[in-house]
Design a protein around this motif. Structure first.
Motif, PDB file in Angstrom:
ATOM      1  N   ARG A 117     -23.667   2.100  43.902  1.00 30.76           N
ATOM      2  CA  ARG A 117     -22.842   1.027  44.455  1.00 30.76           C
ATOM      3  C   ARG A 117     -23.364  -0.329  43.991  1.00 30.76           C
ATOM      4  O   ARG A 117     -24.544  -0.492  43.694  1.00 30.76           O
ATOM      5  N   GLN A 142     -15.670   1.324  46.813  1.00 30.79           N
ATOM      6  CA  GLN A 142     -14.792   2.422  47.208  1.00 30.79           C
ATOM      7  C   GLN A 142     -14.414   3.262  45.977  1.00 30.79           C
ATOM      8  O   GLN A 142     -14.396   4.494  46.043  1.00 30.79           O
ATOM      9  N   ASN A 166     -14.017  -3.172  47.484  1.00 31.08           N
ATOM     10  CA  ASN A 166     -13.049  -2.435  46.673  1.00 31.08           C
ATOM     11  C   ASN A 166     -13.747  -1.709  45.524  1.00 31.08           C
ATOM     12  O   ASN A 166     -13.458  -0.545  45.235  1.00 31.08           O
ATOM     13  N   GLN A 220      -5.648   0.585  44.936  1.00 30.97           N
ATOM     14  CA  GLN A 220      -5.841   1.932  45.442  1.00 30.97           C
ATOM     15  C   GLN A 220      -5.051   2.951  44.643  1.00 30.97           C
ATOM     16  O   GLN A 220      -5.525   4.058  44.350  1.00 30.97           O
ATOM     17  N   SER A 272     -17.515   5.178  44.658  1.00 30.16           N
ATOM     18  CA  SER A 272     -17.895   6.315  45.495  1.00 30.16           C
ATOM     19  C   SER A 272     -17.104   7.567  45.140  1.00 30.16           C
ATOM     20  O   SER A 272     -17.567   8.687  45.373  1.00 30.16           O
TER      21      SER A 272
END
Length: 640
Positions: free
Chosen positions: A402, A393, A390, A362, A396
Motif C-alpha cells: 500500500r 483499494q 482509492n 471502481q 489490495s
C-alpha cells in the motif's frame, strides 16, 4: 568341501562290514591224519604270511572302493562364499547422447546392447534401467525387441539417481547378492561416484570411444547488419577437430542458402557469421559434419516477423515518451485519456499503463482484475495529487504494498536488482559507477514485494507483484530525471515484453519454456505441434487476448515444429538438444569403490559367472573307485 547329498555320508558306517569280516571271521579247521608233516612245516609258515598280507591289502582296497563310491554318490564340490547364495542383477544402460560415439565401427550404445544380448543368459532374469525407461524382472528372450529399440535420449540420470532406482528393484531378502552392472561411458555429467554403496556390488563397464574428438554447434545470435535489408547470423561452435577447416551449411527448410568453413582456435571455439535477409521468415537449420557425436551436428532456429504487442496507455499527462519506447515495428500502441477510455479495448491488450491518474474508477478496477487474471500486465505510475484511499483499494486487489504518506525529500535511485528478469539482460556485470537517477519526492510503501529499482535504504522505486509493476513516484520531469536515464528504455521495454512471451529463435529441450501466441482458441479448439507428420498437444492455457503454451518434458526430439490452430499454421518454434554431452569429459574410476571395472561386457559377465562357479569332484571319486576295484583284481590274481 561341500556335498550335494550329505545324508548319504551315513553310508560310510558300512565300512565296518569289511572290517568285521576280515578281522573276526571264524574258521573251523578239520584235522586230517597224515603220516609225516615235518617236510611241510616250512611251506605252511610261508603260506600263512602271504595270506595275511593279501587279507590286509584286500581290506584296504575294499574300504577305499566303498568310501569312494559313497563319496561319489554324495557329490562333493567346492565353491566361493556367494556361489550358493540367491542373486539379483540390475543393469543400468546409459543411453545418453554421448553413447553415440564410435568404437570399432559401431556406436557405444549399439555395441553395449548387442553384447548384453550375447553374454547374458537367455532365460536369466534381471531388471534394466535406462535414462528414460525401467524394465523390472525381464529376460533376454522376452525383451530382445525392447532392447534393440532403445535409442539415445536427451535425459541423463545422475549416479545417485541410478542407485536409488536400483535399490527399489532389488528385493529386501537377507543374504541375497545384489549385483549392479553399470554400463556407461562415465561422463562427468553423471556426477561423482559415491564413496560407499551399501548392500550392492557395483560392476562398472566403462565404454570409451576410439577418438575423443567432437565439435558442437552451441548457440546462435541474430543482429542487425550494416544495411537495413540484411541481418547477421552468428554461429558459435566449440570442441576439437582433426582437420583445419570444418564445413558448415545453412539451410532454409531444405534449401541450402549458404556454406562456409570454420577453423577452431587454440581455445577450442570458433565463430561463423552469415548474412541473411532481414525481415524474411526463415525455417533455419545449421549443419556440420565432424565425425563425432551426431546429435549436436544440427541446430534449428526460426526467424519470423514478431507479432506486435498491444499496449494501452491511460494517462492524464503527456505520455509521448512512451511513443519513443513502444515503436510501431514491435508494438501496437494506443494512448487514451481516462474520460475517453473504451473499456472493451482492455481485454484485447497485452499491457496496460496507468500514468498519472489521480484516482482509479471502481469500474476500471473491476476490469483490471479480469485483465490481469487473463495474463495481462499492468504498469502503474502514481500522481502526486493522488487519492491514496482509492489507490490502496486497487492495490489490495492484487496483494501489492500500500501507498502511505508522500515524502517530500530527494533520493537517489541507487538500488538496482541486477538479477531481476527485467534487468538481467541489461547489464553485462554489476556496476557501481553508474549515474543514478533521482526523485524529488515519493510515496512510502508498506508491504513486501519484489523490488526492481530502489532508493537508498532499500525503499522501492519500482516493484513487481505478480503481473503488476508499480512505481512509487510520479515520472514527470518536475519530480524525477528518470525519463532521461538509460534505465527507462529497458525497464519499460522489458515490462511490456513479459506480457507476451513471443517465441525466440530457438529453445532448449528439457528446460521449462512458455510461449504466448496472440491467438484466441474456441472452446473446442486447441493448439497442436507437429513435426514430420507426428503431432502432440502441449499444455496450454487460453486467455481473451492470447494462448500460452508450456513445455517441459515434451517435446523430446529436436527440430522446428509447426504450431497449428485447426488446419491453420499460427507459428513455429524450434527446439535443440542441450549440449551438456558434447564435451566428452570422462570420470577416472581408479579410486572409486567399485567391485570390478572392465572395458567390455564379456569380461564383466565372466566375473559374474565366476561367482556361481562350482567345482564338482564326484567323477574323480568314481574313477578312484574303479582304481580300487582294479587293484583288488590284481591282488586276487598276483598274491596267492
Amino acid at each position: 568341501m561341500q556335498f550335494e547329498h550329505p545324508a548319504l555320508l551315513w553310508a560310510l558306517f558300512l565300512l565296518l562290514v569289511p572290517i568285521i569280516v576280515h578281522l573276526f571271521q571264524l574258521r573251523r579247521f578239520k584235522k586230517t591224519p597224515f603220516t609225516n608233516v615235518a617236510m611241510l612245516q616250512k611251506v605252511v609258515s610261508e603260506s600263512r604270511k602271504s595270506s595275511t598280507l593279501k587279507k590286509w591289502l584286500l581290506l584296504l582296497t575294499r574300504l577305499g572302493l566303498l568310501t569312494a563310491l559313497v563319496l561319489a554318490f554324495a557329490k562333493p564340490f567346492s565353491s566361493n562364499e556367494t556361489a550358493l547364495a540367491p542373486k539379483e542383477t540390475v543393469v543400468y544402460l546409459d543411453n545418453s547422447f554421448s553413447m553415440q560415439a564410435q568404437k570399432e565401427g559401431a556406436a557405444l550404445l549399439e555395441k553395449a546392447i548387442q553384447d548384453l544380448i550375447s553374454n547374458f543368459d537367455d532365460n536369466g532374469q534381471f531388471s534394466l534401467i535406462t535414462n528414460s525407461e525401467t524394465y523390472a524382472n525381464i529376460t533376454i528372450n522376452d525383451s530382445k525387441n525392447e532392447l534393440l529399440a532403445i535409442r539415445p535420449t536427451i535425459q541423463q540420470l545422475r549416479f545417485n539417481d541410478v542407485l536409488l532406482k536400483a535399490s527399489t528393484l532389488f528385493s529386501k531378502n537377507q543374504g541375497t547378492v545384489r549385483n549392479l552392472v553399470f554400463i556407461s561411458d562415465f561422463q562427468e555429467t553423471l556426477g561423482e561416484v559415491p564413496d560407499n554403496i551399501p548392500g550392492q556390488k557395483l560392476f562398472a563397464v566403462a565404454l570409451r570411444p576410439e577418438k575423443r574428438t567432437n565439435v558442437s554447434i552451441d548457440s546462435i545470435s541474430i543482429e542487425s547488419g550494416n544495411g537495413l535489408s540484411q541481418s547477421n547470423l552468428t554461429i558459435y561452435l566449440s570442441g576439437n577437430h582433426e582437420e583445419d577447416n570444418l564445413p558448415i551449411s545453412l539451410f532454409d527448410n531444405d534449401t541450402l542458402i549458404a556454406k562456409t568453413s570454420a577453423a577452431m582456435d587454440q581455445t577450442g571455439s570458433a565463430k561463423v557469421i552469415f548474412s541473411i535477409p532481414a525481415g524474411d521468415d526463415i525455417k533455419g537449420r545449421i549443419e556440420i559434419s565432424d565425425g563425432g557425436l551426431p546429435y549436436d551436428n544440427n541446430f534449428f532456429f526460426t526467424i519470423g516477423k514478431p507479432e506486435k504487442i498491444k499496449v494501452l496507455v491511460v494517462a492524464n499527462a503527456n505520455s509521448d515518451y512512451l511513443r519513443r519506447i513502444y515503436t510501431e515495428d514491435e508494438f501496437d500502441l494506443t494512448i487514451a485519456r481516462p474520460d475517453q477510455l473504451d473499456y472493451s479495448l482492455i481485454e484485447k491488450q497485452n499491457t496496460l499503463v496507468l500514468d498519472g491518474l489521480t484516482r482509479v474508477p471502481q469500474s476500471l478496477s473491476e476490469v483490471l482484475k479480469d485483465f490481469m487474471a487473463n495474463g495481462g500486465n499492468l504498469v502503474f505510475i502514481p500522481s502526486k495529487e493522488a487519492d491514496l484511499g482509492n489507490y490502496n483499494q486497487m492495490l489490495s486487489f492484487f496483494g501489492a504494498p500500500r501507498f502511505l504518506e508522500w515524502v517530500d525529500a530527494p533520493k537517489n535511485i541507487s538500488n538496482i536488482n541486477f538479477d531481476h528478469p527485467i534487468l538481467a539482460s541489461v547489464f553485462e556485470k554489476q556496476v557501481t559507477n553508474f549515474q543514478y537517477p533521482k526523485v524529488e519526492g515519493h510515496y512510502k510503501t508498506n508491504g513486501v514485494a519484489n523490488t526492481i529499482l530502489g532508493y537508498d535504504g532499500n525503499e522501492p522505486f519500482l516493484y513487481q507483484q505478480g503481473n503488476l509493476y508499480a512505481f512509487s513516484a510520479p515520472l514527470h520531469s518536475e519530480n524525477t530525471n528518470f525519463k532521461g536515464s538509460p534505465l527507462i528504455v529497458p525497464v519499460f521495454y522489458n515490462m511490456c515484453l513479459t506480457s507476451l512471451k513471443r517465441p525466440r529463435p530457438y529453445e532448449i529441450l528439457g528446460r521449462p519454456t512458455q510461449v504466448d501466441l496472440p491467438v484466441q482458441t474456441g472452446q473446442d479448439n486447441i493448439l497442436k505441434l507437429s513435426l514430420d507428420g507426428e503431432e502432440f498437444i502441449p499444455r496450454q492455457r487460453s486467455f481473451a487476448n492470447k494462448t500460452s503454451l508450456f513445455f517441459d518434458a515434451n517435446p523430446h526430439i529436436a527440430g522446428t515444429y509447426d504450431i497449428t490452430n485447426g488446419q491453420q499454421r499460427v507459428g513455429r518454434i524450434s527446439f535443440n538438444y542441450p549440449r551438456t554431452e558434447s564435451l566428452l569429459a570422462y570420470h577416472e574410476l581408479s579410486g572409486a569403490t567399485i567391485t570390478e571395472q572392465t572395458e567390455n561386457l564379456e569380461d564383466t559377465f565372466a566375473v559374474l559367472n565366476a561367482q556361481d562357479e562350482i567345482t564338482s569332484y564326484w567323477k574323480w571319486f568314481v574313477i578312484l573307485a574303479l582304481v580300487f576295484a582294479l587293484m583288488e583284481m590284481f591282488i586276487q590274481k598276483l598274491i596267492s
